[in-house]
Scaffold this active site. Sequence first.
Site, PDB file in Angstrom:
ATOM      1  N   HIS A  24      70.783  16.772  20.724  1.00 48.49           N
ATOM      2  CA  HIS A  24      72.078  15.760  20.418  1.00 48.49           C
ATOM      3  C   HIS A  24      72.284  15.894  19.009  1.00 48.49           C
ATOM      4  CE1 HIS A  24      72.858  11.566  19.078  1.00 48.49           C
ATOM      5  NE2 HIS A  24      73.711  11.841  19.793  1.00 48.49           N
ATOM      6  N   LYS A  60      68.849   9.349  25.928  1.00 46.71           N
ATOM      7  CA  LYS A  60      69.484   8.634  25.003  1.00 46.71           C
ATOM      8  C   LYS A  60      70.441   7.670  25.321  1.00 46.71           C
ATOM      9  CE  LYS A  60      67.824  11.605  21.195  1.00 46.71           C
ATOM     10  NZ  LYS A  60      68.176  12.445  19.823  1.00 46.71           N
ATOM     11  N   ARG A  75      87.048 -16.876  22.635  1.00 46.21           N
ATOM     12  CA  ARG A  75      85.858 -16.552  21.612  1.00 46.21           C
ATOM     13  C   ARG A  75      86.063 -15.486  21.486  1.00 46.21           C
ATOM     14  NH1 ARG A  75      81.325 -18.532  25.505  1.00 46.21           N
ATOM     15  NH2 ARG A  75      82.724 -17.501  27.022  1.00 46.21           N
ATOM     16  N   ASN A 113      66.826   2.849  18.015  1.00 47.30           N
ATOM     17  CA  ASN A 113      67.050   3.334  16.542  1.00 47.30           C
ATOM     18  C   ASN A 113      68.435   2.955  16.211  1.00 47.30           C
ATOM     19  OD1 ASN A 113      64.425   4.642  17.066  1.00 47.30           O
ATOM     20  ND2 ASN A 113      65.558   6.406  17.756  1.00 47.30           N
ATOM     21  N   TYR A 157      71.108   3.819  19.097  1.00 50.23           N
ATOM     22  CA  TYR A 157      70.585   4.361  20.337  1.00 50.23           C
ATOM     23  C   TYR A 157      69.411   4.063  20.770  1.00 50.23           C
ATOM     24  CZ  TYR A 157      68.844   7.719  17.294  1.00 50.23           C
ATOM     25  OH  TYR A 157      68.099   8.629  16.215  1.00 50.23           O
ATOM     26  N   ASP A 207      67.788  19.862   9.194  1.00 46.18           N
ATOM     27  CA  ASP A 207      69.040  20.227  10.069  1.00 46.18           C
ATOM     28  C   ASP A 207      69.565  21.240   9.666  1.00 46.18           C
ATOM     29  OD1 ASP A 207      68.131  17.819  11.576  1.00 46.18           O
ATOM     30  OD2 ASP A 207      69.816  16.529  10.595  1.00 46.18           O
TER      31      ASP A 207
END
Length: 182
Positions: free
Chosen positions: A119, A72, A23, A48, A132, A168
């Site tokens: 991160h 995380k 399978r 998330n 995550y 960022d």
Amino acid sequence: MIFHPTSLNDAWLIELEPHGDERGFFARTMCRDEFARHGLIGEFVQQNTSFSAQRGTLRGLHYQLQPYAEAKLVRCLRGAIVDVIVDLREDSSTYLHHQMFELTSNNRHQLYVPPGFAHAFQTLNDEVEVSYLVSASYHPQAERGLRYSDERLGIAWPLPATVLSDKDANWPLIAEHTAALY
């Protein structure tokens, strides 16, 4: 699951152990008891997912301050990323050190990022999906970040950052912080 220690204190690369038949395969991606045996947080309150359309997209370096710091468990579901973590715990022997990990839909590796780490990840191809688990709810007032291009960190990203958010792109440099990072 096979737990591989990393060069950073308390961070782990987790290799799945698929069990296959005609399978396809089955593999556990999280087990509270196994996490506890390795001293890891195994209670997650949120999951998330992010989708990045373009190769070179960079997300991060993100973290949350105490008491909302989060662990995380990161996995790339489609495509490939370079995941980068930075130890922000001043009492750690790996303080401000970083490490890179290639997480792909083919290798199915996961990265356990402990609280007190920043991160980020960069996509290595188009149409990348990352999922995550996080151990704490998001609190905007506790959100912080580091600039991905800070020379103090010396992160050698594999690609130019082609897409990133204004936030960022403009996180402060480490030298601009007036208090402890974490």
